[in-house]
Design an enzyme around this catalytic site. Structure first.
Site, short mmCIF file in Angstrom:
data_model
loop_
_atom_site.label_atom_id
_atom_site.label_comp_id
_atom_site.label_asym_id
_atom_site.label_seq_id
_atom_site.Cartn_x
_atom_site.Cartn_y
_atom_site.Cartn_z
N ARG A 154 -22.21 20.89 -21.02
CA ARG A 154 -22.13 20.81 -22.48
C ARG A 154 -22.73 19.51 -23.02
O ARG A 154 -23.13 19.45 -24.16
CB ARG A 154 -20.67 20.93 -22.95
CG ARG A 154 -19.83 19.73 -22.64
CD ARG A 154 -18.45 19.87 -23.20
NE ARG A 154 -17.74 20.97 -22.57
CZ ARG A 154 -16.40 21.06 -22.57
NH1 ARG A 154 -15.68 20.16 -23.19
NH2 ARG A 154 -15.80 22.06 -21.97
N HIS A 212 -21.18 11.08 -24.67
CA HIS A 212 -21.27 11.49 -26.08
C HIS A 212 -22.62 11.19 -26.71
O HIS A 212 -22.92 11.70 -27.79
CB HIS A 212 -20.12 10.90 -26.88
CG HIS A 212 -18.82 11.53 -26.48
ND1 HIS A 212 -18.71 12.88 -26.26
CD2 HIS A 212 -17.60 11.01 -26.21
CE1 HIS A 212 -17.47 13.17 -25.90
NE2 HIS A 212 -16.78 12.04 -25.85
N1 PXP Z 1 -12.41 8.44 -17.37
C1 PXP Z 1 -12.41 9.77 -17.17
C2 PXP Z 1 -12.05 10.29 -15.83
C3 PXP Z 1 -12.79 10.66 -18.19
O1 PXP Z 1 -12.80 12.00 -17.97
C4 PXP Z 1 -13.20 10.13 -19.43
C5 PXP Z 1 -13.68 11.06 -20.50
O2 PXP Z 1 -14.90 11.63 -20.13
C6 PXP Z 1 -13.19 8.73 -19.60
C7 PXP Z 1 -12.76 7.91 -18.56
C8 PXP Z 1 -13.60 8.10 -20.89
O3 PXP Z 1 -12.71 8.48 -21.88
P1 PXP Z 1 -13.01 8.13 -23.40
O4 PXP Z 1 -14.27 8.81 -23.77
O5 PXP Z 1 -11.81 8.65 -24.11
O6 PXP Z 1 -13.15 6.62 -23.48
#
Ligand code: PXP
Length: 246
Positions: free
Chosen positions: A56, A9
């Site tokens: 993205r 992000h």
């Molecule tokens: N693990 C996996 C396999 C994911 O796809 C994600 C999201 O990219 C995450 C962990 C982390 O999730 P969050 O951003 O909701 O903490």
């Protein structure tokens, strides 16, 4: 318990400005390299990037930069798309977490269907392992999926905590936590190492620590969101200081 910080992000915010052919330079804000150094200074144990097929957020240059700059192990989240597998084989991250990927989803939804993807997994996993990459499969806490993961040749599973995080009531949350605990126990008994992640935040994390044999939690959205919220006031003050300077 180890923490892997997902930096997708940071790139999401950067790409909100740099897209449509306008290429982000190394100085584009927010800079992924700065975020990496914050992860290192804070004492986290690893960094996670998801190189999505539609690019993205994370771009190809990002994964190479992080691989070069990082003192921490890189966990590359990736689909089984041939193009992405080829990049992983060249990049050689310390770890690859295989995830399902649909273009229309906002973030990874659901786990990998290891049973259905078995043939492809049995081709790709040995290629990755031969390059020294530890392979993890992102799976729902479903016992059949855990069994299939154990016979796929992967070393680890990442249990999808998404349903736990989305549970709307205390009893639904408890039942999801139970599924995670059972899946963790079975995975360990079958020789898998156990990680978990997705949707975890500062409020719902505590009970997850009870999942047996858990090694690493991969967390992104909540950490980046908190960083924005707790840093916003200082960022405004810094700008005002310049405005007020004679
Ligand atoms: N693990 C996996 C396999 C994911 O796809 C994600 C999201 O990219 C995450 C962990 C982390 O999730 P969050 O951003 O909701 O903490």
């Amino acid at each position: 318990m180890k923490l892997g910080v997902n930096l997708d992000h940071v790139a999401t915010l950067r790409q909100a400005r740099y897209r449509g052919g306008k290429k982000a330079s190394a100085r584009a804000e927010p800079a992924l390299a700065e975020a990496l150094h914050a992860v290192e200074r804070a004492g986290a144990h690893g960094v996670t990037l998801h190189l999505r097929e539609d690019r993205r957020h994370i771009q190809d240059e990002d994964v190479w930069m992080i691989k070069k700059e990082s003192r921490l192990p890189l966990n590359l989240e990736m689909s089984l798309a041939p193009e992405i597998v080829q990049i992983a084989l060249k990049l050689r991250p310390e770890e690859a977490c295989l995830v399902p990927e649909r273009r229309e989803e906002v973030t990874t939804e659901g786990g990998l269907d290891v049973v259905r993807a078995e043939a492809r997994l049995k081709r790709v996993i040995p290629l990755l392992r031969r390059r020294g990459i530890r392979v993890s499969l992102f799976v729902s806490p479903n016992l059949d999926q855990v069994r299939a993961a154990a016979s796929s040749g992967a070393e680890m599973i990442e249990l999808n905590t998404g349903a736990y995080s989305d549970a709307g009531t205390a009893s639904a949350r408890k039942s999801e936590l139970n599924r995670l605990m059972k899946a963790g126990r079975l995975g360990h008994a079958l020789g898998l190492r156990i990680n978990a992640g997705h949707g975890l935040n500062y409020r719902n994390l505590g009970p997850v620590l009870a999942i047996p044999y858990l090694e690493t939690l991969n967390i992104g959205h909540a950490i980046i969101s908190r960083a924005l919220q707790s840093g916003l006031e200082d960022a405004i003050r810094d700008m005002l200081r310049i405005l007020r300077a004679p």
